[in-house]
Design an enzyme around this catalytic site. Structure first.
Site, PDB file in Angstrom:
ATOM      1  N   GLY A   1       0.823  -1.294  -0.080  1.00 18.91           N
ATOM      2  CA  GLY A   1       0.044   0.166  -0.130  1.00 18.91           C
ATOM      3  C   GLY A   1       0.833   1.033  -0.118  1.00 18.91           C
ATOM      4  O   GLY A   1       1.958   1.102   0.642  1.00 18.91           O
TER       5      GLY A   1
ATOM      6  N   ARG B   1       4.533 -16.276  -4.476  1.00 16.64           N
ATOM      7  CA  ARG B   1       3.039 -16.636  -4.390  1.00 16.64           C
ATOM      8  C   ARG B   1       2.244 -16.123  -5.412  1.00 16.64           C
ATOM      9  O   ARG B   1       1.526 -14.846  -5.099  1.00 16.64           O
ATOM     10  CB  ARG B   1       2.449 -16.670  -3.018  1.00 16.64           C
ATOM     11  CG  ARG B   1       1.077 -17.341  -3.130  1.00 16.64           C
ATOM     12  CD  ARG B   1       0.668 -17.032  -1.525  1.00 16.64           C
ATOM     13  NE  ARG B   1      -0.798 -17.459  -1.455  1.00 16.64           N
ATOM     14  CZ  ARG B   1      -1.784 -16.516  -1.593  1.00 16.64           C
ATOM     15  NH1 ARG B   1      -1.482 -15.334  -1.849  1.00 16.64           N
ATOM     16  NH2 ARG B   1      -2.904 -17.087  -1.561  1.00 16.64           N
TER      17      ARG B   1
ATOM     18  N   ASP C   1       5.292  -4.542   6.014  1.00 16.98           N
ATOM     19  CA  ASP C   1       5.475  -5.920   6.383  1.00 16.98           C
ATOM     20  C   ASP C   1       5.411  -6.889   5.356  1.00 16.98           C
ATOM     21  O   ASP C   1       6.538  -7.886   5.178  1.00 16.98           O
ATOM     22  CB  ASP C   1       4.222  -6.298   7.380  1.00 16.98           C
ATOM     23  CG  ASP C   1       4.322  -7.579   7.979  1.00 16.98           C
ATOM     24  OD1 ASP C   1       5.305  -8.077   8.481  1.00 16.98           O
ATOM     25  OD2 ASP C   1       3.226  -8.169   7.867  1.00 16.98           O
ATOM     26  N   GLY C   2       4.557  -6.815   4.414  1.00 12.34           N
ATOM     27  CA  GLY C   2       4.525  -7.635   3.044  1.00 12.34           C
ATOM     28  C   GLY C   2       5.545  -7.633   2.371  1.00 12.34           C
ATOM     29  O   GLY C   2       6.157  -8.504   2.028  1.00 12.34           O
TER      30      GLY C   2
ATOM     31  N   THR D   1       4.850   2.627   6.077  1.00 10.62           N
ATOM     32  CA  THR D   1       3.294   2.241   6.237  1.00 10.62           C
ATOM     33  C   THR D   1       2.486   3.297   7.112  1.00 10.62           C
ATOM     34  O   THR D   1       3.310   3.623   8.029  1.00 10.62           O
ATOM     35  CB  THR D   1       3.024   0.674   6.835  1.00 10.62           C
ATOM     36  OG1 THR D   1       1.881   0.509   7.231  1.00 10.62           O
ATOM     37  CG2 THR D   1       3.978   0.336   8.049  1.00 10.62           C
TER      38      THR D   1
ATOM     39  N   ASP E   1       0.492   2.101   9.089  1.00  6.53           N
ATOM     40  CA  ASP E   1       0.030   1.395   9.989  1.00  6.53           C
ATOM     41  C   ASP E   1       0.984   1.445  11.367  1.00  6.53           C
ATOM     42  O   ASP E   1       0.854   1.064  12.375  1.00  6.53           O
ATOM     43  CB  ASP E   1      -0.022  -0.167   9.772  1.00  6.53           C
ATOM     44  CG  ASP E   1      -1.123  -0.099   8.508  1.00  6.53           C
ATOM     45  OD1 ASP E   1      -2.015   0.618   8.395  1.00  6.53           O
ATOM     46  OD2 ASP E   1      -1.053  -1.334   7.957  1.00  6.53           O
TER      47      ASP E   1
ATOM     48  N   ASP F   1       3.502  -0.623  12.083  1.00  9.76           N
ATOM     49  CA  ASP F   1       3.629  -2.069  12.746  1.00  9.76           C
ATOM     50  C   ASP F   1       4.551  -2.817  12.387  1.00  9.76           C
ATOM     51  O   ASP F   1       4.842  -4.108  12.721  1.00  9.76           O
ATOM     52  CB  ASP F   1       2.119  -2.746  12.103  1.00  9.76           C
ATOM     53  CG  ASP F   1       2.082  -3.114  10.642  1.00  9.76           C
ATOM     54  OD1 ASP F   1       3.023  -2.619   9.976  1.00  9.76           O
ATOM     55  OD2 ASP F   1       1.132  -3.806  10.185  1.00  9.76           O
TER      56      ASP F   1
ATOM     57  N   GLY G   1      -5.367   0.742   9.900  1.00  9.03           N
ATOM     58  CA  GLY G   1      -4.089   0.584  10.799  1.00  9.03           C
ATOM     59  C   GLY G   1      -3.897  -1.117  10.897  1.00  9.03           C
ATOM     60  O   GLY G   1      -3.177  -1.472  11.764  1.00  9.03           O
ATOM     61  N   ARG G   2      -4.720  -1.667  10.070  1.00  6.27           N
ATOM     62  CA  ARG G   2      -4.745  -3.356   9.949  1.00  6.27           C
ATOM     63  C   ARG G   2      -4.768  -3.922  11.530  1.00  6.27           C
ATOM     64  O   ARG G   2      -5.773  -3.455  12.236  1.00  6.27           O
ATOM     65  CB  ARG G   2      -3.573  -3.810   9.370  1.00  6.27           C
ATOM     66  CG  ARG G   2      -3.705  -4.344   8.160  1.00  6.27           C
ATOM     67  CD  ARG G   2      -2.604  -4.768   7.189  1.00  6.27           C
ATOM     68  NE  ARG G   2      -1.172  -4.844   7.818  1.00  6.27           N
ATOM     69  CZ  ARG G   2      -0.367  -5.792   7.811  1.00  6.27           C
ATOM     70  NH1 ARG G   2      -0.692  -7.163   7.093  1.00  6.27           N
ATOM     71  NH2 ARG G   2       0.829  -5.815   8.215  1.00  6.27           N
TER      72      ARG G   2
ATOM     73  N   GLN H   1      -6.545   8.602   4.254  1.00  3.10           N
ATOM     74  CA  GLN H   1      -5.510   8.262   5.046  1.00  3.10           C
ATOM     75  C   GLN H   1      -4.081   8.158   4.512  1.00  3.10           C
ATOM     76  O   GLN H   1      -3.174   8.310   4.964  1.00  3.10           O
ATOM     77  CB  GLN H   1      -5.756   7.534   6.178  1.00  3.10           C
ATOM     78  CG  GLN H   1      -7.014   7.722   7.019  1.00  3.10           C
ATOM     79  CD  GLN H   1      -7.485   6.744   7.803  1.00  3.10           C
ATOM     80  OE1 GLN H   1      -7.202   6.402   8.998  1.00  3.10           O
ATOM     81  NE2 GLN H   1      -8.256   5.647   7.326  1.00  3.10           N
TER      82      GLN H   1
HETATM   83  O1  F6P Z   1      -1.041  -1.474   5.127  1.00  2.16           O
HETATM   84  C1  F6P Z   1      -1.923   0.043   4.828  1.00  2.16           C
HETATM   85  C2  F6P Z   1      -3.390  -0.378   4.593  1.00  2.16           C
HETATM   86  O2  F6P Z   1      -3.748   1.231   4.358  1.00  2.16           O
HETATM   87  C3  F6P Z   1      -4.065  -0.672   6.011  1.00  2.16           C
HETATM   88  O3  F6P Z   1      -4.192   0.144   7.031  1.00  2.16           O
HETATM   89  C4  F6P Z   1      -5.529  -1.320   5.494  1.00  2.16           C
HETATM   90  O4  F6P Z   1      -5.897  -2.264   6.238  1.00  2.16           O
HETATM   91  C5  F6P Z   1      -4.905  -1.777   4.036  1.00  2.16           C
HETATM   92  O5  F6P Z   1      -3.708  -1.083   3.626  1.00  2.16           O
HETATM   93  C6  F6P Z   1      -5.772  -1.428   3.021  1.00  2.16           C
HETATM   94  O6  F6P Z   1      -5.436  -2.061   1.789  1.00  2.16           O
HETATM   95  P1  F6P Z   1      -5.960  -1.917   0.186  1.00  2.16           P
HETATM   96  O7  F6P Z   1      -5.356  -0.563  -0.358  1.00  2.16           O
HETATM   97  O8  F6P Z   1      -5.474  -2.930  -0.341  1.00  2.16           O
HETATM   98  O9  F6P Z   1      -7.493  -1.494   0.328  1.00  2.16           O
END
Ligand code: F6P
Length: 362
Positions: free
Chosen positions: A11, A79, A116-117, A138, A140, A142, A183-184, A287
């Protein structure tokens, strides 16, 4: 001429371009290296899509949100969807292709900017021989081993501004307003924006809540003449008696679960129990957008210049990190050993309790 490659993956968030700029300018100015940018995250590495970045390409981008290289959170080389079995995708390991394509760029190192990913993928590539330097990104916040990731401060600023705006309309209509933030699985964003925005209740995944306690708090406020309340809810928050709320599953993603919708559930319960009118605002991808804050621009510049120096000196398998006031390095393997969750005894939780904020727990 020696080269460095940059990939931005997962993200997006404010500050990525500031890192790209810092990596590229440091490498070009101080090490006379060339820079190549991998396009659209690891997808570009799998599909052999990348381009040379000139000094001009990275000039004037410190203020820009997003990433000039594009990104993807669905392209894990280990993967990767390689076909379909009925409706379902079949996954395979295309990391050898990604590594062969990395070699085609002529770069001596890969700067991987991500959360993280991305860092998990970076570590696996490193274990297969790719010289990788990680930069933790990120909203988040985290990622382990760093006090803070870049992008977090900007997201806190955006969420705080939104809560400020919700405040005025909450006051006018005497409503209980729920603001759901991203924030996951961790509550950093909700905690910081909730405190900065003067939230009356803050709900985070690390402290599973009791709906009756939230109801009691908003009724108490109403009785004391405060005819509105602001409840800041992390998307990963859950009731002690319930589960996290999943909005959708993205099977191709490194983390397929997309959270969202918990605030609707709680608002419904609170309205039923208190008869106070509720409304829900989900801040969502707002955000992740916009220009980085000054803090994030500075951190991104420090991270980026340090990452370029390390790569130019032949370091690998490490991530740049902030510890106190210092930029340090840590093994990527340590940074991905888990998620950095909010400790229940964090001093900001204590301060929030001191000013009367509830976390919906006894
Ligand atoms: O990890 C960043 C984040 O914005 C998280 O806070 C949220 O849960 C996720 O990515 C949303 O992902 P996507 O952009 O795939 O909807």
């Amino acid at each position: 001429m020696a080269r460095l490659a940059i990939v931005t993956s997962g993200g997006d968030c404010p500050g990525i371009n500031a890192v790209i700029r810092a990596v590229a300018k440091t490498a070009i100015n101080d090490y006379h290296m060339e820079i190549v940018g991998i396009l659209d995250g690891f997808l570009g590495l799998i599909e052999n899509r990348w381009r040379k970045l000139t000094y001009n390409d990275v000039s004037g981008i410190i203020t820009q949100g997003g990433t000039i290289l594009g990104t993807s959170n669905k392209a894990d080389p280990f993967r990767y969807p390689i076909g379909k079995k009925g409706e379902e995708s079949e996954f395979g390991d295309v990391s050898d292709t990604a590594i062969a394509n990395f070699e085609k760029t002529g770069a001596s190192a890969l700067i991987a900017i991500g959360g993280d990913g991305t860092l998990h993928i970076a570590q696996k590539l490193y274990e297969k021989g790719v010289p990788v330097i990680g930069v933790p990104k990120t909203i988040d916040n985290d990622v382990l081993c760093t006090d803070v990731t870049f992008g977090f401060d900007s997201a806190v600023a955006t969420a705080t501004e939104a809560i400020d705006k919700i405040h005025t309309t909450a006051q006018s209509h005497h409503r209980v307003m729920f603001v759901e933030v991203m924030g996951r699985y961790v509550g950093w964003l909700a905690l910081f924006a909730g405190v900065a925005g003067g939230g009356d209740v803050i709900l985070i995944p690390e402290m599973p809540f009791d709906t009756d306690i939230i109801a009691k708090r908003v009724v108490e406020r109403s009785r004391k003449g405060k005819r509105f309340s602001i409840v800041v809810v992390a998307e990963g928050a859950r009731a002690a008696s319930g589960d996290i709320v999943v909005r959708r599953i993205v099977r191709e993603s490194t983390d397929p679960v997309r959270l969202g919708g918990i605030a609707d559930h709680i608002a419904y319960e609170i309205e039923k129990r208190t008869k106070l009118e509720t409304r829900v605002t989900v801040l969502g991808h707002l955000q992740r957008g916009g220009s980085p804050t000054a803090f994030d621009r500075v951190l991104a510049t420090r991270f980026g210049s340090c990452a370029a120096q390390l790569a130019a000196q032949g370091e690998k398998g490490i991530m740049v990190a902030l510890k106190g006031q210092e930029i340090v390095t840590v093994p990527i393997a340590d940074a991905i050993a888990g998620l950095k969750r909010v400790p229940k005894d964090h001093d900001l939780i204590k301060s929030a309790l001191c000013v009367g904020t509830s976390f919906g727990v006894p």
